[in-house]
Design an enzyme around this catalytic site. Structure first.
Site, PDB file in Angstrom:
ATOM      1  N   HIS A   1       0.886  -1.171   0.000  1.00 22.75           N
ATOM      2  CA  HIS A   1       0.000   0.000   0.000  1.00 22.75           C
ATOM      3  C   HIS A   1       0.920   1.215   0.000  1.00 22.75           C
ATOM      4  O   HIS A   1       1.605   1.480   0.988  1.00 22.75           O
ATOM      5  CB  HIS A   1      -0.890  -0.049   1.254  1.00 22.75           C
ATOM      6  CG  HIS A   1      -1.734   1.169   1.454  1.00 22.75           C
ATOM      7  ND1 HIS A   1      -3.086   1.185   1.194  1.00 22.75           N
ATOM      8  CD2 HIS A   1      -1.433   2.408   1.905  1.00 22.75           C
ATOM      9  CE1 HIS A   1      -3.573   2.388   1.456  1.00 22.75           C
ATOM     10  NE2 HIS A   1      -2.589   3.145   1.897  1.00 22.75           N
TER      11      HIS A   1
ATOM     12  N   CYS B   1      -2.434  12.008   4.261  1.00 23.17           N
ATOM     13  CA  CYS B   1      -2.240  11.404   5.575  1.00 23.17           C
ATOM     14  C   CYS B   1      -2.295  12.515   6.604  1.00 23.17           C
ATOM     15  O   CYS B   1      -1.581  13.502   6.486  1.00 23.17           O
ATOM     16  CB  CYS B   1      -0.908  10.676   5.656  1.00 23.17           C
ATOM     17  SG  CYS B   1      -0.547  10.092   7.323  1.00 23.17           S
TER      18      CYS B   1
END
Lengths: 306, 306
Positions: free
Chosen positions: A207, A240
């Site tokens: 990922h 993020c």
């Protein structure tokens, strides 16, 4: 026959959870439908987390139930704990993805638990799922496996230790996540090989994020190290919360273009994939969309792997 | 000691020639000075082409003369023919880069000659330079070596044939250029190996564009195939007149970040490189600047190769 590479679209989960606005449920479902229609066979459609923490995911139950109706699609949902896993199973998710951070700082910030405490949570979820007749697969995504914006460098032995503990806890598939996008290709190969040496094929996927512009190169490094399973997000959606300025996941269109150009078969139709950007944009008009292939157009030399 | 990789900055030539406006000479010189101060040891500063065709390059003579004054810098200038090469030598270029397209269509569109006719031009330039006492190096960039937006796919044997003809003509260094950005990593490795099998170390570098988002992955593939010399442009400046929608060269900052992170030494200071974007922006305020590293910032885990 070309070798198959599985691409799991995580935009509806990892992409949308960082978006500035909330995509309406109907728009999400229309977008997921278009993604599946392009040939994507695995989509992470949402996460079972408290709506007050991530309001973008408040409708995950409805989205999972809708997605279950798409023939041939593996519906993945994230759940950080047993309660979330129970909700995911009840909604009908085929696979439940549990996050475990390798770094202490990210684990505390994201899950309010230490990595070892979260491994224990996973062990309980695995045991519960066995009792429930293994009606869904349990997968763990090892966050911050290549670096952490809070703790800094993450040593390889720490990744190996957590991955081994998860394999011992009975997890059958693990993905390594470059959550903040700090990885480089040499590191990808080194960590993949070190983890595989301990847990073998339980290490399944990568990922990756494109924070530093190395996302697709890191995917290439993973591919060369034998990985055949990648997460990505249409239009590179996402980010993020613990990496300011970070861009999102690697771009699905660009990844699929690379894989098919190299002769790997993904089952995905690039023109339909690019068309699905329209539904993403319709549902989240203010969100920037990344990706080079969609800008430049599929080149005339492109040949889909047979 | 880490292995060295040479990064040649081509933004002042390949980047600026595609810009919508013309960067003033003073701004160019200030920018080139900042690029050199970051540790870049090779910069392609302009091209000797008719000013009516590419007005952005009209001041190349002055820019080459300025750049010659920067200690330790190898000043590269492009010249498409003998007249341009004579002007480059007179201005003081250390290296003259001659373009040769592998594909007929691009060769006609860009140079108004066939590939073989341009190889003959190169042979004349090499002979002239020998008579002139080899005061500058002659390098050839093989354009459209990985595909052409006019002719489509470019067969590997065509690249090998042109590269071999150039080596026979006495060219001592050749770079393969993915002019329109159609290459994929498997193709990069295959073509590099095929050309090297014929001309050995005369194959020196790669010139890559990021049109489809695979630019840095293609650089990784080249690195793995033994290439230690890459062209790139600050902020990914540039494009291609024959590839609509195409983005520019691979981003110097992101490339250097990858190389240094993998343990290759470039001699370049990333913070100073990112600071040089300010001078690019000052000189061309309307030009979009690409690059992930500059957006996200150098991560705390970064360690320069020793």
């Amino acid at each position: 026959m070309s070798e198959h590479v599985m691409v799991c679209e995580v935009g509806p989960r990892d992409g949308l959870q960082m978006a500035k606005s909330v995509m309406p449920t109907e728009a999400k479902c229309a977008w997921i439908g278009a993604l599946a229609a392009s040939g994507l066979r695995e989509i992470e459609v949402g996460s079972f987390v408290p709506a007050k923490l991530i309001p973008q995911m408040a409708d995950t139950d409805a989205v999972v139930r809708f997605s279950r109706g798409i023939p041939g699609l593996t519906v993945v949902a994230l759940a950080p704990n047993l309660r979330g896993a129970e909700a995911a199973l009840a909604a009908g998710a085929h696979r439940i993805s549990i996050p475990v951070s390798v770094s202490e700082g990210h684990s505390r910030a994201n899950l309010n638990r230490s990595p070892d405490e979260q491994v224990a949570v996973v062990a309980k979820i695995v045991a519960w799922m066995r009792e429930a007749g293994d009606k869904a697969e349990i997968e763990v995504a090892c966050s911050t496996a290549f670096g952490c914006s809070i703790d800094g460098a993450v040593p390889e032995h720490a990744v190996v230790r957590i991955a081994s503990a998860l394999a011992e806890a009975g997890v059958s598939q693990i993905a390594l996540a470059d959550t903040v996008g700090y990885a480089n290709p040499a590191q990808i190969k080194s960590v993949v090989r070190a983890v595989r040496a301990e847990i073998g094929p339980v290490l399944r996927g990568l990922h990756l994020h494109d924070t530093m512009g190395l996302g697709i190169a890191n995917a290439l490094a993973g591919l060369e190290a034998g990985i055949r399973d990648f997460d990505s997000a249409l239009a590179g959606l996402g980010g993020c919360p613990f990496a300011p300025g970070a861009s999102g996941n690697i771009v699905t269109e660009d990844l699929v273009f690379m894989l098919e150009s190299m002769g790997f078969e993904t089952g995905i139709d690039l023109a339909k994939l690019i068309a699905a950007r329209g539904l993403l944009h319709a549902g989240l008009p203010a969100e920037p969309m990344h990706g080079q292939l969609a800008k430049a157009g599929i080149p005339r030399t492109f040949q889909k792997a047979a």
